[in-house]
Design a protein around this motif. Sequence first.
Motif, PDB file in Angstrom:
ATOM      1  N   LEU A  65      53.134  -8.427 -44.293  1.00 50.85           N
ATOM      2  CA  LEU A  65      52.987  -9.867 -44.047  1.00 50.85           C
ATOM      3  C   LEU A  65      51.552 -10.191 -43.655  1.00 50.85           C
ATOM      4  CD1 LEU A  65      54.368 -12.679 -43.706  1.00 50.85           C
ATOM      5  CD2 LEU A  65      54.633 -12.089 -41.282  1.00 50.85           C
ATOM      6  N   ALA A  66      50.964 -11.164 -44.345  1.00 51.83           N
ATOM      7  CA  ALA A  66      49.607 -11.631 -44.036  1.00 51.83           C
ATOM      8  C   ALA A  66      49.635 -13.139 -43.807  1.00 51.83           C
ATOM      9  CB  ALA A  66      48.650 -11.288 -45.168  1.00 51.83           C
ATOM     10  N   VAL A  67      48.883 -13.567 -42.815  1.00 56.66           N
ATOM     11  CA  VAL A  67      48.713 -14.988 -42.513  1.00 56.66           C
ATOM     12  C   VAL A  67      47.293 -15.374 -42.930  1.00 56.66           C
ATOM     13  CG1 VAL A  67      48.774 -16.765 -40.726  1.00 56.66           C
ATOM     14  CG2 VAL A  67      50.301 -14.785 -40.568  1.00 56.66           C
ATOM     15  N   TYR A  68      47.132 -16.524 -43.577  1.00 55.28           N
ATOM     16  CA  TYR A  68      45.817 -16.918 -44.074  1.00 55.28           C
ATOM     17  C   TYR A  68      45.596 -18.412 -43.874  1.00 55.28           C
ATOM     18  CZ  TYR A  68      48.485 -18.478 -48.158  1.00 55.28           C
ATOM     19  OH  TYR A  68      49.393 -19.101 -48.976  1.00 55.28           O
ATOM     20  N   GLY A  69      44.341 -18.820 -43.981  1.00 55.78           N
ATOM     21  CA  GLY A  69      44.031 -20.235 -43.839  1.00 55.78           C
ATOM     22  C   GLY A  69      42.645 -20.553 -44.347  1.00 55.78           C
ATOM     23  N   GLN A  70      42.392 -21.861 -44.522  1.00 53.52           N
ATOM     24  CA  GLN A  70      41.085 -22.358 -44.954  1.00 53.52           C
ATOM     25  C   GLN A  70      40.804 -23.685 -44.267  1.00 53.52           C
ATOM     26  OE1 GLN A  70      41.231 -22.746 -49.255  1.00 53.52           O
ATOM     27  NE2 GLN A  70      40.623 -20.622 -49.564  1.00 53.52           N
ATOM     28  N   PHE A  71      39.528 -23.945 -44.078  1.00 50.31           N
ATOM     29  CA  PHE A  71      39.090 -25.241 -43.569  1.00 50.31           C
ATOM     30  C   PHE A  71      37.885 -25.676 -44.386  1.00 50.31           C
ATOM     31  CE2 PHE A  71      36.555 -27.938 -40.672  1.00 50.31           C
ATOM     32  CZ  PHE A  71      37.499 -28.937 -40.440  1.00 50.31           C
ATOM     33  N   LEU A  72      37.981 -26.824 -45.015  1.00 47.37           N
ATOM     34  CA  LEU A  72      36.907 -27.374 -45.842  1.00 47.37           C
ATOM     35  C   LEU A  72      36.334 -28.595 -45.134  1.00 47.37           C
ATOM     36  CD1 LEU A  72      36.045 -29.685 -48.098  1.00 47.37           C
ATOM     37  CD2 LEU A  72      35.309 -27.345 -48.492  1.00 47.37           C
ATOM     38  N   LEU A  73      35.040 -28.600 -44.933  1.00 41.32           N
ATOM     39  CA  LEU A  73      34.384 -29.701 -44.242  1.00 41.32           C
ATOM     40  C   LEU A  73      33.404 -30.379 -45.199  1.00 41.32           C
ATOM     41  CD1 LEU A  73      34.063 -31.111 -41.496  1.00 41.32           C
ATOM     42  CD2 LEU A  73      32.223 -29.498 -40.983  1.00 41.32           C
ATOM     43  N   ASP A  74      33.703 -31.643 -45.515  1.00 44.80           N
ATOM     44  CA  ASP A  74      32.835 -32.422 -46.394  1.00 44.80           C
ATOM     45  C   ASP A  74      31.852 -33.232 -45.554  1.00 44.80           C
ATOM     46  OD1 ASP A  74      31.663 -33.859 -48.387  1.00 44.80           O
ATOM     47  OD2 ASP A  74      33.504 -34.544 -49.317  1.00 44.80           O
ATOM     48  N   GLU A  75      32.378 -34.052 -44.673  1.00 53.46           N
ATOM     49  CA  GLU A  75      31.558 -34.768 -43.694  1.00 53.46           C
ATOM     50  C   GLU A  75      32.285 -34.747 -42.357  1.00 53.46           C
ATOM     51  OE1 GLU A  75      30.308 -38.684 -44.730  1.00 53.46           O
ATOM     52  OE2 GLU A  75      29.773 -38.135 -46.782  1.00 53.46           O
ATOM     53  N   PHE A  76      31.519 -34.851 -41.259  1.00 55.77           N
ATOM     54  CA  PHE A  76      32.147 -34.752 -39.948  1.00 55.77           C
ATOM     55  C   PHE A  76      31.238 -35.370 -38.895  1.00 55.77           C
ATOM     56  CE2 PHE A  76      32.881 -32.423 -35.945  1.00 55.77           C
ATOM     57  CZ  PHE A  76      34.238 -32.638 -35.784  1.00 55.77           C
ATOM     58  N   LYS A  77      31.800 -36.243 -38.073  1.00 50.72           N
ATOM     59  CA  LYS A  77      31.120 -36.781 -36.898  1.00 50.72           C
ATOM     60  C   LYS A  77      32.045 -36.577 -35.703  1.00 50.72           C
ATOM     61  CE  LYS A  77      28.023 -40.150 -39.029  1.00 50.72           C
ATOM     62  NZ  LYS A  77      27.560 -41.567 -39.017  1.00 50.72           N
ATOM     63  N   ALA A  78      31.626 -35.679 -34.803  1.00 54.31           N
ATOM     64  CA  ALA A  78      32.488 -35.303 -33.682  1.00 54.31           C
ATOM     65  C   ALA A  78      32.849 -36.513 -32.834  1.00 54.31           C
ATOM     66  CB  ALA A  78      31.798 -34.235 -32.844  1.00 54.31           C
ATOM     67  N   LYS A  79      31.896 -37.409 -32.593  1.00 56.31           N
ATOM     68  CA  LYS A  79      32.160 -38.566 -31.741  1.00 56.31           C
ATOM     69  C   LYS A  79      33.297 -39.416 -32.298  1.00 56.31           C
ATOM     70  CE  LYS A  79      29.314 -42.014 -31.880  1.00 56.31           C
ATOM     71  NZ  LYS A  79      28.110 -42.879 -31.716  1.00 56.31           N
ATOM     72  N   GLU A  80      33.291 -39.604 -33.605  1.00 57.39           N
ATOM     73  CA  GLU A  80      34.344 -40.399 -34.237  1.00 57.39           C
ATOM     74  C   GLU A  80      35.643 -39.615 -34.343  1.00 57.39           C
ATOM     75  OE1 GLU A  80      33.981 -43.425 -34.761  1.00 57.39           O
ATOM     76  OE2 GLU A  80      31.831 -43.794 -34.928  1.00 57.39           O
ATOM     77  N   PHE A  81      35.523 -38.296 -34.567  1.00 52.80           N
ATOM     78  CA  PHE A  81      36.724 -37.475 -34.752  1.00 52.80           C
ATOM     79  C   PHE A  81      37.608 -37.496 -33.517  1.00 52.80           C
ATOM     80  CE2 PHE A  81      38.984 -33.430 -34.372  1.00 52.80           C
ATOM     81  CZ  PHE A  81      39.642 -33.373 -35.587  1.00 52.80           C
ATOM     82  N   PHE A  82      37.014 -37.313 -32.354  1.00 51.93           N
ATOM     83  CA  PHE A  82      37.803 -37.210 -31.135  1.00 51.93           C
ATOM     84  C   PHE A  82      38.297 -38.570 -30.638  1.00 51.93           C
ATOM     85  CE2 PHE A  82      35.273 -33.244 -30.998  1.00 51.93           C
ATOM     86  CZ  PHE A  82      36.333 -32.354 -30.968  1.00 51.93           C
ATOM     87  N   LYS A  83      37.787 -39.622 -31.224  1.00 56.17           N
ATOM     88  CA  LYS A  83      38.336 -40.941 -30.908  1.00 56.17           C
ATOM     89  C   LYS A  83      39.663 -41.172 -31.621  1.00 56.17           C
ATOM     90  CE  LYS A  83      34.012 -43.432 -29.964  1.00 56.17           C
ATOM     91  NZ  LYS A  83      33.119 -44.529 -30.419  1.00 56.17           N
ATOM     92  N   GLY A  84      39.874 -40.430 -32.723  1.00 58.24           N
ATOM     93  CA  GLY A  84      41.127 -40.576 -33.462  1.00 58.24           C
ATOM     94  C   GLY A  84      41.292 -41.946 -34.079  1.00 58.24           C
ATOM     95  N   ASN A  85      40.197 -42.545 -34.529  1.00 56.10           N
ATOM     96  CA  ASN A  85      40.260 -43.907 -35.052  1.00 56.10           C
ATOM     97  C   ASN A  85      40.248 -43.975 -36.579  1.00 56.10           C
ATOM     98  OD1 ASN A  85      37.644 -43.149 -35.546  1.00 56.10           O
ATOM     99  ND2 ASN A  85      36.703 -44.560 -34.070  1.00 56.10           N
ATOM    100  N   GLY A  86      40.457 -42.832 -37.250  1.00 50.41           N
ATOM    101  CA  GLY A  86      40.530 -42.832 -38.709  1.00 50.41           C
ATOM    102  C   GLY A  86      39.219 -43.119 -39.391  1.00 50.41           C
TER     103      GLY A  86
END
Length: 536
Positions: free
Chosen positions: A338-359
């Motif tokens: 059994l193997a567990v796997y994952g991926q994360f793709l980041l196109d654009e990112f602004k931490a200030k907006e991300f943690f506000k959760g405002n879409g």
Amino acid sequence: MIKKIVIFALAVLGVSSSSGQTPNLAQPYSFGIYQKLSRQIYDQKSRLHSSLRPIFLDDSLLKSSADSIFNSGISDTIKGSWGYRKLLKEHLVDVKGDEFTAYIDFLPDFRIGQDTEDQNTTWLNTRGFQVGGTVGKKFSFYTSGFENQGKFAGYYRRYIDSQLVVPGQSYDRSFGRSEVKDWSYVSALVSYTPAKFLNITIGQDKTFIGDGYRSMILSDYASNYPFIRLTGNLGNVQYMTMWAAMQDPSAARVSYDVGYRKKGAVFHYLDWNVNNKLSIGFFDAVIWSQTDDAGNKRGFDWSYANPVIFLRPLEASSGSPDNSVLGFTGKYEALENLAVYGQFLLDEFKAKEFFKGNGYHGNKFGVQLGLRGHSAFKVANLNFLAEFNTARPYAYSGRTQILNYGHYNEPLAHPMGANFREILTIWDYAFKRWQLTAQANLAQYGLDEGETNSGKNIFEAHIQRLGNYGNTITQGIKTNLSFINARVGYVINPKTNLRLEAGVISRQENNSIATSNTRWFTFGLKSTFRDIYQDI
């Protein structure tokens, strides 16, 4: 660029200290074939790099298992006539010498079926070939070509008519004007291992990054593209650089004479086997247009010839208008099977907006989580996979239409583009020459309503969006998709994967506007190693 490639090759050689040589045998990636190698690829006793595909089948950790697949059920004690051997156990032409090997095969794909939704008889008429071989120990080659005509189920035909391309294959020469689709598909690979731990592959094919069925980073879904790929193996570290040339028929043409708009791409991927169980990977890519909307030629950006540096800081520091993405992969072999796997793709990112959760529209990313295994319930050759994929609205799209993360009207990553959620599972079992496969997908996505851009279609510029804030996954016309596929096949000749196969697809797609229900029954004689995706 050639000078820098040589410098990189020498650097790889200079820091390498392990024994061995990078394998060399090139063959296009096929999910079905790789499933049969799950036990060897995901073995806690080895440190095989599993996430960069195709994997060379003459790798010392895979060679015996790969040979057993291509010789399954073949008895050396039964010689038989020439026709018997060629049909059931050998290549059509097979030449083996001390310094040269070659094989040639005819690859048919003839299918007949019934689509219950449109009450149509479906069929596929494919005549194909493959030629492969080696020259010495450092050089191998492979090419295959297919000439195809077919009539498909309604949902599949509508996709082809909208994108003008057969999924994962090539453009439809009928351009949506006929129910009968007509296309060609060609792969070509030349692989050269000039020195230890370095492989150079040139060709027209695909590259897949990941351990799952889908990839949120780079998949084999889009059409083939020309590329040059360098792969270096430094013990527990594998590093890949690839330069590719792509096209975008959806972008407005500069002029009819120059054809479809062209764009370049460069990809970097580093995979590190931390130990026998844990692997982590780092990825980046940049897409650029070879001409602007006015037709001015840009030429090759030589800063992208550097095969080592991660390109996001480079692209940003130069003030480039290009589209760049970053990615991360991980795999943990939790159990022996059994193997567990994952991926994360980041196109654009602004931490200030991300943690506000405002879409915020600029937080564009994709996520994959999955598990896979072999010998389920202690049954040999019973492989399984379960996977979750999702991408935020407007992920993979560019500031202008041509800068999308796609090629020939299809995404380079997940087939659904962006603005979706998906879960799927695949089970397959092999017993002697019998093969059984079952697949189930459930997905939700948001379609465009009228002229609005809801974020699913990566071929629309993201500056045309619903708004800066309040963007959520499946926004737009919320659509539900269920897909079930079951197949049973009998392998006639494992050398060419020639098999009789019967299958059934049950697909339902519904939203507030329309509902589509498809039952698609098929039966045929198939002999290919290509993946034709129908779960769209």
